[in-house]
Motif scaffolding. Structure first.
Motif, PDB file in Angstrom:
ATOM      1  N   GLN A 189      29.573 -32.493 -20.706  1.00 30.20           N
ATOM      2  CA  GLN A 189      29.402 -31.399 -19.423  1.00 30.20           C
ATOM      3  C   GLN A 189      29.818 -30.191 -19.503  1.00 30.20           C
ATOM      4  N   PHE A 190      29.616 -29.112 -18.661  1.00 30.90           N
ATOM      5  CA  PHE A 190      30.169 -27.926 -18.525  1.00 30.90           C
ATOM      6  C   PHE A 190      31.253 -28.476 -18.109  1.00 30.90           C
ATOM      7  N   ALA A 191      32.470 -26.462 -18.593  1.00 31.36           N
ATOM      8  CA  ALA A 191      33.654 -27.213 -17.897  1.00 31.36           C
ATOM      9  C   ALA A 191      33.557 -26.417 -16.761  1.00 31.36           C
ATOM     10  N   ILE A 192      34.580 -27.397 -16.301  1.00 30.60           N
ATOM     11  CA  ILE A 192      35.291 -27.301 -15.158  1.00 30.60           C
ATOM     12  C   ILE A 192      35.512 -26.230 -14.493  1.00 30.60           C
ATOM     13  N   HIS A 227      37.288 -36.207 -18.641  1.00 32.28           N
ATOM     14  CA  HIS A 227      35.374 -36.781 -18.167  1.00 32.28           C
ATOM     15  C   HIS A 227      34.590 -37.366 -19.008  1.00 32.28           C
ATOM     16  N   GLY A 228      34.216 -38.387 -19.440  1.00 32.96           N
ATOM     17  CA  GLY A 228      33.581 -38.660 -20.560  1.00 32.96           C
ATOM     18  C   GLY A 228      33.917 -39.011 -21.775  1.00 32.96           C
ATOM     19  N   ASP A 229      32.945 -39.072 -22.736  1.00 28.84           N
ATOM     20  CA  ASP A 229      33.428 -39.914 -23.662  1.00 28.84           C
ATOM     21  C   ASP A 229      34.555 -39.940 -24.842  1.00 28.84           C
ATOM     22  N   ILE A 230      35.251 -40.515 -25.381  1.00 24.63           N
ATOM     23  CA  ILE A 230      36.357 -40.287 -25.997  1.00 24.63           C
ATOM     24  C   ILE A 230      36.203 -39.535 -27.144  1.00 24.63           C
ATOM     25  N   HIS A 275      22.740 -26.067 -23.893  1.00 22.03           N
ATOM     26  CA  HIS A 275      23.022 -27.349 -24.417  1.00 22.03           C
ATOM     27  C   HIS A 275      22.070 -28.403 -22.545  1.00 22.03           C
ATOM     28  N   PRO A 276      20.911 -28.543 -23.039  1.00 23.36           N
ATOM     29  CA  PRO A 276      20.907 -29.021 -21.504  1.00 23.36           C
ATOM     30  C   PRO A 276      21.003 -30.635 -20.919  1.00 23.36           C
ATOM     31  N   GLU A 277      21.435 -31.148 -22.481  1.00 27.26           N
ATOM     32  CA  GLU A 277      22.016 -32.710 -22.379  1.00 27.26           C
ATOM     33  C   GLU A 277      22.932 -32.251 -21.220  1.00 27.26           C
ATOM     34  N   GLY A 280      27.266 -31.573 -15.290  1.00 26.50           N
ATOM     35  CA  GLY A 280      28.277 -29.968 -14.856  1.00 26.50           C
ATOM     36  C   GLY A 280      27.494 -28.674 -14.735  1.00 26.50           C
ATOM     37  N   ARG A 281      26.427 -28.827 -13.818  1.00 23.23           N
ATOM     38  CA  ARG A 281      25.521 -27.550 -13.826  1.00 23.23           C
ATOM     39  C   ARG A 281      26.448 -26.835 -12.698  1.00 23.23           C
ATOM     40  N   GLU A 282      26.992 -27.392 -11.965  1.00 24.09           N
ATOM     41  CA  GLU A 282      27.497 -26.303 -10.629  1.00 24.09           C
ATOM     42  C   GLU A 282      28.834 -25.417 -11.423  1.00 24.09           C
ATOM     43  N   TRP A 283      29.106 -25.603 -12.386  1.00 21.26           N
ATOM     44  CA  TRP A 283      30.625 -25.132 -12.977  1.00 21.26           C
ATOM     45  C   TRP A 283      30.020 -24.140 -13.176  1.00 21.26           C
TER      46      TRP A 283
END
Length: 299
Positions: A189-192, A227-230, A275-277, A280-283
């Motif tokens: 995901q995109f950085a918060i 957040h997300g996979d290790i 990074h289409p996959e 978190g595009r809102e960030w």
């Protein structure tokens, strides 16, 4: 912040797994506002990393950790003050020593109430988990670094300085080559960017890049993101590379005197194309706005 449209942000211990000897992660299972949570053991003590969102999630974590620890002493730490990471600390008050860095403690004391109100306004699923929150006071506060001896295992707590927040810290277990990064790193995901002017503008994209370069240089073999996979060290590089690209593309356009609205539109489209996959595009817009504000500013 937009209203929370995701599943109930509840910590579930069913998929807890051992990463190394006496080191367990409760994964967030891809659920928004649920962090990856760590349980790190030594011969006489056990350290819990993150509480989950609110006291009920924290009680679930505490029960799991207490059962895991047996008669060993419990410690709690959090990677930064944001609600899903630290707003359950009250559940540990009588059972664990709460240990964090000074900048995080200041964030918690000065911004905690405002973040509680903001997150409670995201919608019923979040507000329900935040019912009854009382912001905890840490028992032990350190300045820049702290080595916690759990018995036969030393865990390194390190304040990184301003990046995702002013009070970020990372937790490293050298003998297992594992690092917990909190929201300095997300997987998939995109950085918060908690860029909420005028209320909170402490996030720094420029400093965040520097921190990621420093973390990459330490080369942990296992990276546990907020957040997300290790993942592995490539996860650190991926975040660094993304932040550098976000900065460069934003600043190229800023240098051309392009309007902020056009910068946001063009850079957002470019990042999604790259990074289409990622979620978190809102960030993206807050991140671009932050870097616009940091353009030609000495941080």
């Amino acid at each position: 912040m937009a209203e929370y449209p995701y599943p109930e942000p509840v910590v579930r211990i069913t998929d807890a797994r051992e990463l190394a000897r006496d080191l367990v992660v409760i994964p967030n299972q891809g659920v928004q506002l649920v962090p990856n949570i760590g349980i790190i053991g030594g011969t006489h003590s056990v350290l819990v990393v993150e509480t989950g969102l609110g006291p009920r999630n924290a009680e679930t974590v505490l029960k799991f950790a207490a059962d895991y620890a047996g008669d060993r002493k419990l410690y709690l730490t959090t990677t930064h003050f944001h609600p899903e990471h630290a707003f359950g600390a009250q559940a540990f008050t009588e059972f664990a020593t709460y240990l964090i860095n000074r900048a995080q403690a200041t964030d918690l004391a000065t911004k905690g109430t405002a973040y509680l109100d903001m997150f409670a306004g995201l919608g019923e699923p979040v507000a329900r988990q935040l019912e009854g929150v009382k912001l905890a006071t840490p028992d032990v506060v350190y300045d820049n670094s702290y080595d916690l001896d759990l018995g036969g295992r030393v865990v390194q707590l390190r304040a990184t300085g301003r990046a995702h927040s002013k009070g970020d810290q990372v937790i490293t277990i050298p003998d297992a080559e594992v690092m917990f990064t909190g929201d300095l790193v997300e997987a998939g995901q995109f950085a918060i960017f908690p860029w909420f002017p005028p209320h909170d503008t402490d996030v720094s994209g420029i400093r965040w890049i520097t921190v990621m370069e420093q973390l990459s240089a330490t080369a942990p073999q296992v990276v546990v993101p907020g957040h997300g996979d290790i993942g592995d060290p490539q996860l650190l590089a991926d975040v660094r590379n993304y932040l550098q690209l976000l900065r460069d593309e934003t600043w190229i356009r800023r240098d051309s005197a392009m309007s902020k609205e056009t910068i946001i539109e063009e850079v957002t489209a470019l990042m999604i194309e790259r990074h289409p996959e990622w979620t978190g595009r809102e960030w993206l817009e807050p991140g671009i706005s932050c870097l616009c504000a940091e353009h030609a500013v000495d941080i």
